[in-house]
Write an enzyme that holds these catalytic residues in place. Structure first.
Site, PDB file in Angstrom:
ATOM      1  N   ASP A 341       0.835  -1.218   0.000  1.00  0.00           N
ATOM      2  CA  ASP A 341       0.000   0.000   0.000  1.00  0.00           C
ATOM      3  C   ASP A 341       0.862   1.256   0.000  1.00  0.00           C
ATOM      4  O   ASP A 341       2.007   1.250   0.454  1.00  0.00           O
ATOM      5  CB  ASP A 341      -0.921   0.025   1.232  1.00  0.00           C
ATOM      6  CG  ASP A 341      -0.128  -0.075   2.536  1.00  0.00           C
ATOM      7  OD1 ASP A 341       0.859  -0.848   2.569  1.00  0.00           O
ATOM      8  OD2 ASP A 341      -0.470   0.622   3.496  1.00  0.00           O
ATOM      9  N   GLU A 342       0.283   2.309  -0.507  1.00  0.00           N
ATOM     10  CA  GLU A 342       0.805   3.672  -0.381  1.00  0.00           C
ATOM     11  C   GLU A 342       2.301   3.790  -0.700  1.00  0.00           C
ATOM     12  O   GLU A 342       3.025   4.498  -0.006  1.00  0.00           O
ATOM     13  CB  GLU A 342       0.533   4.191   1.045  1.00  0.00           C
ATOM     14  CG  GLU A 342      -0.944   4.264   1.366  1.00  0.00           C
ATOM     15  CD  GLU A 342      -1.220   4.661   2.812  1.00  0.00           C
ATOM     16  OE1 GLU A 342      -2.075   5.533   3.010  1.00  0.00           O
ATOM     17  OE2 GLU A 342      -0.612   4.090   3.728  1.00  0.00           O
TER      18      GLU A 342
END
Ligand code: ACM
Length: 538
Positions: A341-342
């Site tokens: 993620d991210e």
């Protein structure tokens, strides 16, 4: 020679015959007021309940007998006996032929009934004199034991008999889960939580039939699992946490202890090593891993998206191979979560290249890869799994690739979101999530993913704003109890008005377990020591 395992079912028959014999000599009949099994405060709500309006009197003359085809049913029986002891102080015998006076029995029975669909299904037949819990597997029996625990009143009824007695309503329950994956995640990276904290959380989750605990073991602020071939990860990367306190980490022995504790409760631990972003703690420990062009320093803040591994360096994949190998060797479950993620400072091509390579490493060690929904942009195998937290587009893309999806939308299922503007802990970047909002939605239709592509539901608890078990419990309880029902019970069996009454009645259990739950005003808590004043900000 006679095989003793063949004899064991006959021991059970003998005990039943003995029991029926004893029944004939029974002196006193207890007359119970009418009961209604369908009105019991069970969470998650079972699939089918048929009440018969009488009661089984649990008391010191009750004994537990189990199938003895292997040890696992007896272990489930002993687990039940221990829980009955801590709730009622009754010590029930398990599989003892010389159990003293036995008036009533609980049978935990391995059954091949066609009515039992899947390993977690169970039937519970409660009559005046016996409780029969049938399941195909000890896992199903364990789920049924949780239902039985919930049916035992918190206090005995001393007016019905000479000795304390806990009346359990009679009837039949047939139950099985709607989703096979029913999880919560705990972030031990932003703030570290001890083995005992994790075990307490496991105990509470298991009571509500949750069967997955995903541990977010690494992030920018901390690396929390010993890796023997890369010792600085914990020596350096595990030394701090958000806010600058001393961090901490699990040795591999401690992690194995958590895994074994969860296994005894039929719960799977899923380890997450978050990468290629969220990797500052790893890069501080071994700067060779770093790909963001800056000199990494220990980080005690709460920003995200600034770190990345160097996705084009062979050493990075040697490192990941070692990490996945060491953790997979001590993780019996089938899954390994790679985060993903991210990764805002990883170039798109580099990100997809990285995820594809890491998927292969995970597979090499016999695990299925899980990643946060961003991983769906890579060229993944359909056996890999995406965890939908943010982007419906990514979740749909994963589903189109034939992957299964875990439903964890931040707006509905993030346990670290504040309840409302008065919340003492939590964030609200995705939403405020009061107890009703947490419950009133449908994982089956939320992101438009076909049901057959949904593996299950998980409620993540990120720990930027919580640093001890009381604060953990404040955010997780009571909402996680609702998520247990969203993942176990069918849509037809879920109803907020009905749920909130059952939830109100969880207060005595949570109080007995010393759970510092958030006493939401939306719930008319039963026998709660909390007053609504306690939710005001100090
Ligand atoms: C996430 O909340 N960054 C998965």
């Amino acid at each position: 020679m006679i095989n003793s395992t063949l004899l064991k079912p006959f021991v059970l028959l003998f005990v039943i015959a003995l029991f029926i014999g004893c029944q004939e000599h029974k002196m006193k009949e207890i007359v119970f007021p009418p009961t209604d099994l369908s009105l019991e405060n069970l969470i998650p709500k079972p699939l089918k309940i048929v009440p018969t309006h009488d009661a089984f009197g649990l008391d010191h003359t009750t004994a537990i007998y189990t199938s003895q085809t292997d040890n696992s049913f007896e272990e489930v029986g002993s687990f039940l006996a221990d829980k009955i002891k801590s709730k009622t102080n009754l010590r029930l015998a398990v599989n003892k032929t010389d159990a003293g006076q036995v008036d009533r029995m609980i049978f935990i029975n391995q059954s091949e009934s066609d009515e039992l669909e899947g390993p977690e299904a169970y039937q519970l037949y409660i009559s005046k004199d016996s409780i029969i819990l049938n399941a195909k597997t000890s896992e199903g029996a364990f789920r049924g034991v949780q239902t039985l625990r919930q049916l035992i009143p918190e206090t005995s009824n001393d007016t019905l008999a000479e000795m304390p007695l806990w009346p359990i309503p009679t009837g039949k329950i047939l139950d099985k889960p709607n989703f096979e994956y029913r999880g919560s995640m705990l972030d031990v990276a932003r703030h570290f939580f001890s083995v005992n904290d994790v075990k307490k959380y496991i105990d509470l989750l298991a009571y509500y039939k949750i069967n997955v605990l995903h541990l977010h073991l690494t992030d920018d602020q901390g690396w929390r699992i010993e890796i023997k071939s890369w010792p600085k990860l914990t020596e350096v990367g595990g030394s701090t946490e958000v806010g600058g306190e001393a961090g901490g980490f699990f040795t591999q022995e401690e992690y194995k202890d958590i895994v074994a504790y969860a296994q005894q409760r039929y719960m799977m631990i899923i380890p997450e090593i978050d990468m290629p972003g969220h990797t500052n703690a790893a890069s501080v420990s071994y700067p060779i891993l770093n790909g963001n062009g800056k000199t990494p320093k220990l980080y005690e803040g709460t920003k995200v998206g600034f770190s990345t591994f160097d996705t084009r360096k062979d050493t990075v994949y040697t490192f990941i191979d070692d990490v996945v190998r060491e953790i997979s060797a001590i993780t019996p479950g089938p899954y390994f979560h790679i985060g993903g993620d991210e990764s805002h400072v990883t170039k798109k091509n580099d990100y997809n290249f990285f995820v594809n390579k890491v998927e292969k490493i995970v597979q090499k060690y016999g695990k299925q890869m899980i990643g946060w929904d961003e991983v769906a942009t890579a060229d993944l195998d359909s056996t890999s799994i995406a965890q939908f937290w943010d982007s419906e587009k990514n979740a749909m893309e994963a589903s189109r690739k034939g992957m299964r999806v875990i439903i964890s939308p931040a707006k509905k299922a993030y346990l670290d979101m504040e309840y409302d503007t008065l919340s003492k802990h939590g964030l609200h970047w995705a939403a405020y999530i009061p107890v009703d909002t947490a419950y009133i939605w449908s994982p089956e239709s939320y992101a438009g993913i076909p049901k057959e592509n949904i593996l299950g539901v998980e409620a993540p608890l990120w720990s930027e704003t919580i640093s001890n078990i009381d604060e953990l419990e404040y955010l997780a309880f009571p909402r996680v109890i609702g998520y247990s029902e969203l993942s176990w019970s069918t849509e037809e069996n879920r109803n907020w008005e009905n749920f909130k009454v059952r939830l109100a009645n969880q207060a005595p259990y949570m109080e007995r377990m010393d759970v510092k739950f958030y006493p939401s005003k939306l719930i008319d808590w039963k026998e709660s020591r909390f007053t609504y004043k306690s939710i005001q900000k100090d």
